[in-house]
Design an enzyme around this catalytic site. Structure first.
Site, PDB file in Angstrom:
ATOM      1  N   ASP A  30       0.859  -1.183   0.000  1.00  0.00           N
ATOM      2  CA  ASP A  30       0.000   0.000   0.000  1.00  0.00           C
ATOM      3  C   ASP A  30       0.900   1.240   0.000  1.00  0.00           C
ATOM      4  O   ASP A  30       2.115   1.134   0.203  1.00  0.00           O
ATOM      5  CB  ASP A  30      -0.861  -0.057   1.270  1.00  0.00           C
ATOM      6  N   ASP A  33      -8.998   3.505  -2.592  1.00  0.00           N
ATOM      7  CA  ASP A  33     -10.006   3.915  -1.602  1.00  0.00           C
ATOM      8  C   ASP A  33     -11.271   4.476  -2.232  1.00  0.00           C
ATOM      9  O   ASP A  33     -11.471   5.689  -2.306  1.00  0.00           O
ATOM     10  CB  ASP A  33      -9.391   4.947  -0.654  1.00  0.00           C
ATOM     11  N   GLU A  36       2.697   4.975  -3.897  1.00  0.00           N
ATOM     12  CA  GLU A  36       2.666   5.962  -5.017  1.00  0.00           C
ATOM     13  C   GLU A  36       3.991   6.719  -5.153  1.00  0.00           C
ATOM     14  O   GLU A  36       4.344   7.043  -6.288  1.00  0.00           O
ATOM     15  CB  GLU A  36       1.498   6.931  -4.817  1.00  0.00           C
TER      16      GLU A  36
HETATM   17  O1  MIG Z   1      -3.759   6.031   4.697  1.00  0.00           O
HETATM   18  O2  MIG Z   1      -3.552   0.784   5.680  1.00  0.00           O
HETATM   19  O3  MIG Z   1      -5.848   2.110   0.302  1.00  0.00           O
HETATM   20  O4  MIG Z   1      -6.771  -0.136   1.669  1.00  0.00           O
HETATM   21  O5  MIG Z   1      -6.758  -0.046   4.484  1.00  0.00           O
HETATM   22  C1  MIG Z   1      -4.550   4.894   4.524  1.00  0.00           C
HETATM   23  C2  MIG Z   1      -4.711   1.515   5.824  1.00  0.00           C
HETATM   24  C3  MIG Z   1      -3.670   3.702   4.280  1.00  0.00           C
HETATM   25  C4  MIG Z   1      -4.929   2.974   2.333  1.00  0.00           C
HETATM   26  C5  MIG Z   1      -5.352   1.769   1.575  1.00  0.00           C
HETATM   27  C6  MIG Z   1      -6.368   1.011   2.380  1.00  0.00           C
HETATM   28  C7  MIG Z   1      -5.784   0.625   3.713  1.00  0.00           C
HETATM   29  C8  MIG Z   1      -5.314   1.876   4.457  1.00  0.00           C
HETATM   30  N1  MIG Z   1      -4.362   2.606   3.625  1.00  0.00           N
END
Ligand code: MIG
Length: 799
Positions: free
Chosen positions: A407, A485, A410
């Site tokens: 996650d 999200d 980016e």
């Molecule tokens: O700032 O890890 O898209 O699936 O549950 C949020 C917490 C960070 C974003 C991800 C989401 C995940 C969440 N993350």
């Protein structure tokens, strides 16, 4: 922002007349009077690469997108010089290069029709701001031309009339038309006059595409740096364009484990251990199939990657084992940010070895993420990727985790404008040192790649499973992905549908959405309708932020739970069908989902359709996408389609109403199809498959179907231990013939097929298997079902 507007024409520079031409096997170089060089590489008869330099010198030729396994070679190549143009001819394409200004036009070699033509063609603007060029390309749109692709853009299938940016961005609660979001896939396919081609602009800088938005008849693309470097991929079938793009940027390196195609349950976050167990037990108690359970960031100690919270998960190895004994694979999240903490070994190692990204002036790139202040590994350095891959040893080998979820790659950074690194951050870029302007779009891809390398190493001899949020072209080689999200709204169900289709036609099939929506809370009806769609996405996972209530299949009421169970069960029954579609994707780059335009580009009705899609080769689905619906209108592509629930036949080429109460959805099977099914299991491998069900849909005429199977994990299939069944169905008025051709050395566990015959126009009197009459008693006449040995080669069912 630099716009490609007429106002800026004055800043534009153009190639002047060609003064020199050279041919080096398949690389053709054209030099203009003002130093511009155009290099055309003939990669295949249908794939030409165009590269331009304005300085006479090309940069080192390096791309993260192009795979070394890409096919090369052509049947024919001829270059002729005419008065005004050079003419390059392959067996598929004719490419003309204008001597006066380097403009390109491309024609179908078979019938000479114009496929694609430069308007201004290549031009550029010098950027004194950052040094280097804004490189630009513009092409004339052909009459009736439509555009598709570009990865995860949350817009209608047909991109015509819109402009897009490629810059991977953390986009919490994005909506329709939000641009850019998580992925950068600078590849589109175009379609006009029944012919399709694709353009892959392999430039990782911030790039833009304009599809007749700024000017009605012009498509253009440009980037804030780097080279004008694009691949022209000719079809004329859109499916060939997508398959060839996928060949170029890479098919997944291996089949996914079969369990990864099961249902996954996720939330931010399930903790402590007792909560995780409560969830997994509930699945088994309610008999809702599920294969994977996720641990989001709270499983860690202070969000430090590769650690476990002692309080919430005191004995992860035991827990993971207990979950595994119950059929659950544990998947954990790993983010790129490494907490600045001298007592944290991962941080120390990274620091000691100089593995973290730095700013231009020398200091480390410091950013705030979940753990607080962090440094970030430079995943564009092969040595860093190797180090990172080895960090997974304990998680995978020792603790038994089965998958990793990347996650925030980016990379996402909190509390800064732009939500990411500043432009000046330095990257290794596999020895092609550069700034973040060039590395930004591929950072997440390289993180997922490094993670994949680790999983592959330590999961061996099993297959790795990785899921990533950020991606650039080619990321499909290493990992699956989700769409980020989203929100619990009906429009987001539509967006999920569009994104899954669009990703599939952008070469990246193994994708799904957060079913039910990540932000906010769905009501039961929305959740049930979204599950119905989600079981037809290659990746099938419920996920939610969890701060708005529960989102498990039982979180609503019994009616909803029952609908959800019914559809997840259907997914498990269809596993061999889906697995076969994955095999087609892994071996030939065929997308698992096919938007109607990809299914039948000749039918102009399909060019603007969004909702309906073909799942695999034979199943047409259309989600119900609004509240209180008792069905919906949908478009049927040409051909004849059996209603999965009623066996009623619909003739395609028209829009029709389909009943679909909450416990149903429009699902149709193409006539002549043979659809394989497994029994319902609570998780993959729960049961030994004792019999393969084949749903046989009669057709007057011929049709072929395939069933691919292997051990469902491991690599033996690469050594020939797979089972591929090619079925040929021939329907006559008084007879149905099925021939089977079997290849591969894998021996399936079952001995028999159970054929369910749908739509037979006659009453069965005689059955012959491999030229021998078999007793009619073998037929269960009430249901037209027949059990026969799996080794048959020819079956005749006669009136
Ligand atoms: O700032 O890890 O898209 O699936 O549950 C949020 C917490 C960070 C974003 C991800 C989401 C995940 C969440 N993350």
């Amino acid at each position: 922002m630099i716009l490609n507007t007429e106002l800026e024409y004055k800043g534009n520079l153009f190639p002047s007349k060609i003064i020199n031409y050279e041919k080096n096997i398949n690389v053709l170089s054209f030099t203009a009077d003002n130093g511009v060089v155009l290099q055309i590489t003939v990669r295949r008869d249908s794939i030409l690469r165009f590269r331009y330099t304005t300085t006479g010198i090309f940069e080192n030729d390096f791309s993260y997108a192009i795979t070394k396994y890409a096919s090369r070679g052509y049947n024919h190549l001829e270059v002729e010089e005419e008065t005004d143009v050079y003419v390059i001819t392959t067996s598929k394409l004719i490419c003309k290069v204008s001597k006066a200004d380097m403009r390109i036009s491309l024609y179908d070699a078979l019938d000479n029709t114009l496929i694609c033509e430069d308007e201004l063609g290549f031009h550029w603007e010098e950027s004194y701001q950052f040094g280097g060029n804004v490189v630009k390309m513009s092409k004339t749109a052909q009459p009736g031309e439509s555009y598709y692709g570009l990865g995860d853009k949350p817009v209608d299938n047909n991109l015509k009339g819109k402009r897009f940016e490629n810059w991977v961005t953390d986009s919490y609660a994005y909506g329709r038309d939000t641009d850019p979001i998580y992925k950068a896939i600078p590849f589109y396919t175009a379609l006009h006059n029944k012919k399709s081609y694709g353009i892959f602009f392999d430039n990782s800088f911030r790039s833009y595409f304009d599809f007749c938005h700024e000017r009605r008849n012009i498509t253009s693309f440009w980037a804030h740096g780097g080279e004008m470097n694009y691949y022209f991929i000719y079809g004329p079938q859109m499916s060939e364009v997508v398959a060839n793009y996928t060949d170029l940027t890479g098919k997944p390196h291996e089949m996914p484990a079969l369990w990864a195609l099961g249902y996954h349950q996720c939330k931010w976050s399930y903790y402590p251990e007792s909560k995780v167990k409560e969830i997994t037990s509930k699945f088994r108690e309610l008999k809702i199939p599920c294969d994977a359970i996720y641990l989001d960031i709270d499983y860690m100690e202070g969000f430090r990657c590769f650690t476990w919270s002692k309080e919430y998960f005191p004995d992860p190895k035991r827990m993971v084992k207990e979950l595994a004994d119950d059929g659950f694979k544990t998947i954990v999240i790993i983010d790129p940010g490494i907490k600045i903490d001298m007592d944290y070994s991962v941080f120390k190692e990274g620091l000691d070895n100089d593995y973290f990204c730095k700013r231009a002036d020398g200091p480390y790139m410091k950013g705030k993420v979940w753990p607080g202040e962090c440094y970030f590994p430079d995943f564009t350095n092969p040595e860093v990727r190797e180090w990172w891959s080895n960090l997974f040893q304990e998680l995978i080998e020792d603790i038994g985790v089965k998958g990793v979820w990347n996650d925030m790659n980016e990379p996402a950074v909190m509390d800064v404008p732009g939500k990411s690194f500043p432009d000046d951050v330095r990257h290794d870029y596999d020895g092609n040192r550069c700034s973040h302007r060039k590395a930004h779009n591929i950072y997440g891809m390289q993180m997922a790649r490094a993670t994949y390398q680790g999983l592959k190493k330590f999961s061996y001899p099993k297959r790795p499973f990785v899921i990533t949020r950020a991606a650039y072209s080619g990321t499909q080689r290493y990992t699956s992905s989700w769409t980020g999200d989203n929100i619990a709204t009906w429009d987001h169900l539509n967006i999920a549908n569009l994104q899954a289709q669009r990703m599939a036609m952008s070469g990246f099939s193994f994708v799904g959405s957060d079913i039910g929506g990540f932000a906010e809370q769905p009501n039961g009806e929305l959740y049930a309708r979204w599950i119905q769609l989600g079981i037809f996405h290659p990746f099938c996972r419920t996920h939610s932020s969890g701060d708005h209530g529960d989102q498990e299949p039982w979180a609503f009421d019994d009616t909803i739970t029952n609908v959800v169970r019914k559809f997840i069960e259907l997914r498990y029954q269809l596993l061999p069908y889906l697995y076969t579609a994955f095999w087609r994707n892994v071996s030939d780059g065929i997308p698992i989902l096919k938007s109607l335009v990809l299914h039948d580009q000749e039918d102009t009705q399909t060019h603007y359709r969004n909702d309906e899609f073909v799942f695999g080769e034979k199943i047409l689905v259309c989600p119900v996408n609004g509240p209180n619906q008792k069905g919906r209108r949908m478009y049927f592509p040409f051909g004849r389609w059996y209603n999965l629930w009623t066996d009623e036949i619909v003739t395609g080429g028209q829009e029709m109403w389909v009943d679909a109460d909450l416990d149903s959805m429009p699902i149709f099977v193409s006539e002549g199809a043979i659809i394989p099914k497994y029994p319902i299991q609570q998780y993959v491998g729960e049961k030994t498959i004792e019999e393969l069900t084949l749903e046989v849909y009669y057709k007057l005429g011929k049709e072929t179907s395939q069933v691919y199977e292997d051990a469902g994990d491991g690599y033996d299939y690469i050594k020939g231990r797979y089972s591929l069944r090619d079925f040929k169905l021939t329907g006559k008025e008084d007879e149905l013939i099925i021939q089977q051709f079997k290849t591969g050395k894998y021996i399936t566990t079952y001995k028999t097929f159970k054929l369910n015959l749908h739509g037979l126009p006659f009453k069965i009197k005689k059955i012959e298997v491999d030229n021998v009459l078999i007793p009619i008693e073998n037929l269960i006449s009430s249901s037209n079902a027949l059990v026969i040995d799996k080794e048959f080669t020819e079956l005749h069912i006669m009136a």
